[in-house]
Design a protein around this motif. Structure first.
Motif, mmCIF file in Angstrom:
data_model
loop_
_atom_site.group_PDB
_atom_site.id
_atom_site.type_symbol
_atom_site.label_atom_id
_atom_site.label_comp_id
_atom_site.label_asym_id
_atom_site.label_seq_id
_atom_site.Cartn_x
_atom_site.Cartn_y
_atom_site.Cartn_z
ATOM 1 N N PHE A 17 0.832 -1.199 0.000
ATOM 2 C CA PHE A 17 0.000 0.000 0.000
ATOM 3 C C PHE A 17 0.874 1.259 0.000
ATOM 4 O O PHE A 17 0.510 2.278 -0.596
ATOM 5 N N GLU A 18 1.985 1.191 0.703
ATOM 6 C CA GLU A 18 2.863 2.360 0.832
ATOM 7 C C GLU A 18 3.432 2.817 -0.516
ATOM 8 O O GLU A 18 3.917 3.952 -0.633
ATOM 9 N N PHE A 19 3.374 1.958 -1.531
ATOM 10 C CA PHE A 19 3.940 2.299 -2.833
ATOM 11 C C PHE A 19 2.896 2.791 -3.830
ATOM 12 O O PHE A 19 3.231 3.022 -5.002
ATOM 13 N N VAL A 20 1.655 2.962 -3.388
ATOM 14 C CA VAL A 20 0.616 3.402 -4.308
ATOM 15 C C VAL A 20 0.979 4.748 -4.946
ATOM 16 O O VAL A 20 0.881 4.924 -6.167
ATOM 17 N N GLY A 21 1.410 5.696 -4.135
ATOM 18 C CA GLY A 21 1.795 7.011 -4.660
ATOM 19 C C GLY A 21 2.943 6.936 -5.657
ATOM 20 O O GLY A 21 2.840 7.452 -6.780
ATOM 21 N N PRO A 22 4.070 6.297 -5.284
ATOM 22 C CA PRO A 22 5.185 6.174 -6.227
ATOM 23 C C PRO A 22 4.837 5.430 -7.514
ATOM 24 O O PRO A 22 5.317 5.794 -8.590
#
Length: 247
Positions: free
Chosen positions: A134-139
């Motif tokens: 989930f933490e990589f959704v933005g990147p």
């Protein structure tokens, strides 16, 4: 139990160290910032001495094909050699769901090379294959940006919270070596373009998500099931909207 976490100051590694410490283990964060460099070998032997298990959640600073292959081959080779000399009884590596399906993709090919080194090392091991965090959704959205829009393929996508990845990795290291892989994924399967359309809206990002069958991920077009696990995977419990609210 002393457990060394290579990449232990990073996104997943720091969570693994915290969870292992909560469970009463001696969790040692190993990273260049703590004097341990698996690429050069600096501090590796000293760090793994006396360890019952070593977890490797480190990642390459570059995803360029040659650079990422060199990173995983060199760092993993140095780490395994030190573990063998120290008599470490369990090596755990964090890898990616789908690596074996797409060896044509440079990053997946590098992770496969890492896994082969581990399998051939003679050290009891476990490999945790995870879906995207989930933490990589933005990147991921940023990498897919094109002329003010975000291009995503209509393929299956099953992201997971980093916290649940860390819990699985730590628990695996404290257990009996699997001498094989285990797949983990989020609780819900989406279509990738639809997920990002909803996720960007929830984040207040006004960009349009364009459904594009030719959109690249990791530098290549993905097919329907490249990014999701086969049946029998361990599934997390945290939903994306729940995770986002907690942030």
């Amino acid at each position: 139990m002393k457990i060394v976490v290579v990449g232990g100051t990073g996104l997943i590694g720091s969570k693994v160290v915290a969870k292992l410490s909560e469970d009463g283990h001696e969790a040692v964060a190993a990273a260049p910032g703590t004097g341990v460099n698996t690429l050069t070998g600096e501090g590796v032997a000293e760090c793994v001495a006396g360890a019952a298990a070593v977890i490797d959640v480190s990642n390459s600073p570059s995803f360029e094909d040659a650079a990422v292959l060199d990173f995983f081959q060199t760092s993993t080779g140095n780490l395994l050699a030190a573990e063998k000399a120290a008599g470490v009884g369990h090596h755990v590596a964090l890898s990616v769901v789908g690596t074996e399906r797409r060896p044509d993709v440079g990053y997946f090919r590098a992770k496969l090379a890492q896994e082969k080194l581990i399998e051939d090392s003679g050290i009891p091991y476990s490999i945790v294959h995870a879906t995207q965090f989930f933490e990589f959704v933005g990147p991921i959205a940023e990498q897919a940006a094109e002329d003010g829009t975000v291009h995503m393929p209509p393929v299956q996508f099953q992201p997971i919270a980093g916290e649940e990845v860390a819990r699985t990795v730590g628990g695996t290291a404290a257990g009996t070596p699997l001498n094989g892989p285990v797949d983990i994924a989020g609780p819900r399967r989406y279509r990738m373009d639809e997920f990002f359309r909803e996720a960007l809206a929830a984040m207040g990002d006004p960009r349009e998500v364009v459904t594009d069958p030719h959109a690249h991920y990791f530098g290549a077009e993905m097919t329907e099931r490249d990014l999701v696990p086969a049946d029998g995977a361990t599934l997390g419990e945290i939903e994306y909207d729940e995770w986002l609210r907690s942030r």
